[in-house]
Design a protein around this motif. Sequence first.
Motif, mmCIF file in Angstrom:
data_model
loop_
_atom_site.group_PDB
_atom_site.id
_atom_site.type_symbol
_atom_site.label_atom_id
_atom_site.label_comp_id
_atom_site.label_asym_id
_atom_site.label_seq_id
_atom_site.Cartn_x
_atom_site.Cartn_y
_atom_site.Cartn_z
ATOM 1 N N ARG A 301 0.830 -1.202 0.000
ATOM 2 C CA ARG A 301 0.000 0.000 0.000
ATOM 3 C C ARG A 301 0.865 1.252 0.000
ATOM 4 O O ARG A 301 0.571 2.223 -0.713
ATOM 5 N N VAL A 302 1.931 1.250 0.806
ATOM 6 C CA VAL A 302 2.842 2.397 0.839
ATOM 7 C C VAL A 302 3.450 2.621 -0.540
ATOM 8 O O VAL A 302 3.484 3.752 -1.050
ATOM 9 N N VAL A 303 3.934 1.544 -1.154
ATOM 10 C CA VAL A 303 4.609 1.663 -2.449
ATOM 11 C C VAL A 303 3.664 2.196 -3.520
ATOM 12 O O VAL A 303 4.008 3.132 -4.266
ATOM 13 N N VAL A 304 2.468 1.632 -3.606
ATOM 14 C CA VAL A 304 1.509 2.066 -4.631
ATOM 15 C C VAL A 304 1.099 3.526 -4.397
ATOM 16 O O VAL A 304 0.944 4.299 -5.357
ATOM 17 N N THR A 305 0.942 3.917 -3.134
ATOM 18 C CA THR A 305 0.596 5.312 -2.823
ATOM 19 C C THR A 305 1.699 6.257 -3.280
ATOM 20 O O THR A 305 1.436 7.299 -3.896
ATOM 21 N N PHE A 306 2.951 5.893 -3.000
ATOM 22 C CA PHE A 306 4.070 6.734 -3.411
ATOM 23 C C PHE A 306 4.214 6.755 -4.930
ATOM 24 O O PHE A 306 4.564 7.790 -5.509
ATOM 25 N N TRP A 307 3.951 5.638 -5.587
ATOM 26 C CA TRP A 307 3.953 5.631 -7.058
ATOM 27 C C TRP A 307 2.909 6.626 -7.584
ATOM 28 O O TRP A 307 3.159 7.367 -8.528
ATOM 29 N N THR A 308 1.724 6.601 -6.968
ATOM 30 C CA THR A 308 0.639 7.489 -7.404
ATOM 31 C C THR A 308 1.024 8.950 -7.225
ATOM 32 O O THR A 308 0.795 9.784 -8.109
ATOM 33 N N VAL A 309 1.624 9.266 -6.076
ATOM 34 C CA VAL A 309 2.083 10.640 -5.830
ATOM 35 C C VAL A 309 3.150 11.013 -6.858
ATOM 36 O O VAL A 309 3.147 12.129 -7.409
ATOM 37 N N GLY A 310 4.062 10.076 -7.139
ATOM 38 C CA GLY A 310 5.095 10.331 -8.142
ATOM 39 C C GLY A 310 4.511 10.601 -9.518
ATOM 40 O O GLY A 310 4.995 11.476 -10.249
ATOM 41 N N LEU A 311 3.459 9.853 -9.870
ATOM 42 C CA LEU A 311 2.799 10.056 -11.167
ATOM 43 C C LEU A 311 2.126 11.424 -11.222
ATOM 44 O O LEU A 311 2.219 12.133 -12.239
ATOM 45 N N LEU A 312 1.469 11.814 -10.156
ATOM 46 C CA LEU A 312 0.822 13.134 -10.114
ATOM 47 C C LEU A 312 1.855 14.250 -10.208
ATOM 48 O O LEU A 312 1.632 15.261 -10.893
ATOM 49 N N CYS A 313 2.986 14.075 -9.541
ATOM 50 C CA CYS A 313 4.067 15.067 -9.621
ATOM 51 C C CYS A 313 4.600 15.165 -11.051
ATOM 52 O O CYS A 313 4.885 16.268 -11.546
ATOM 53 N N ALA A 314 4.749 14.027 -11.714
ATOM 54 C CA ALA A 314 5.247 14.012 -13.089
ATOM 55 C C ALA A 314 4.279 14.716 -14.029
ATOM 56 O O ALA A 314 4.693 15.517 -14.881
ATOM 57 N N ILE A 315 2.989 14.433 -13.862
ATOM 58 C CA ILE A 315 1.972 15.083 -14.702
ATOM 59 C C ILE A 315 1.974 16.590 -14.472
ATOM 60 O O ILE A 315 1.903 17.384 -15.417
#
Length: 324
Positions: A301-315
């Motif tokens: 859950r931590v990893v997927v959440t951080f991936w999601t935040v990373g994707l939003l930052c990239a966008i």
Amino acid sequence: MMEKVIIFTIIMGFLISALLSPLFIPFLRRLKFGQSIREEGPQSHLKKSGTPTMGGIMILLSITITTLVMTSKFSEPTMKIYLLLLVTLGFGLLGFLDDFIKVVMKRNLGLTSLQKLLGQIVISVIFYLVLRQNEFSTAIHIPLTDYSFDLGWFYVFFIIFWLVGFSNAVNLTDGLDGLLSGTAAIAFGAFAVLAWNLSQFEISIFSVAVSGAVLGFLVFNAHPAKVFMGDTGSLALGGAIAAVAILTKLEIILIIIGGVFVIETLSVILQVISFKTTGRRIFRMSPLHHHYELVGWSEWRVVVTFWTVGLLCAILGIYIEVWM
């Protein structure tokens, strides 16, 4: 033509990494290059002790081979490509030495902080000197404005700060299975888009090669990880993304695209300041990903959440640079 090169680049980077891993992991096991887990870390991590580390070697091989092969498809590798490889492999070598000392020589702290810092500074200064010989701009652009300011010869200190800072920030993020592999793939993918938009196709190819390489590695690094990249991979990836940002003159945008790395680093800084000044900790443990583990989140859950935040930052980074 370039679209095909980009597609083949990510496929090649992925395949080299993914196909090397099943061959390399047993080799690391035979050499007993297993990860040592710190006792002060989350107790759930103790079961990871002995998992092969130094898998970043596979990532570096994939990046180097893919970049050189694919850039030669439309032109000879440029000065910028050689500089990117210099930083990536140079920082990777520092990480390898650190891992080697920890794993083989059984000295748990690896290279001293001073040794590592000096190595990073030397590579950063070489990077700067080559840029200056090629009349590279020393101006920094502020996103969302028309304002730029020229640092002149102070730019060398900026480069040192950016390369050293982000290599260590990315290194801090490498604490959970697949966390850094996923966030790095996203961040380099974003810079591939921005480099393409700037017609800096060789940097776009390099960035895509890195994304492909870490995605191929992620096949074996996702939870439960069969191999860790170690400092060999994390220091190299951090130096590489800072170098990409500098060469594309998107230095400040890196703060946004690399938002996860920045947040992780800030959590460590705030934790240290708070403890030193008040004796209290803001987080249960830093970097931040460990805090969420200790409040009861599963590792996945931590990893997927951080991936999601990373994707939003990239966008957000792409949006600011391309459409605003």
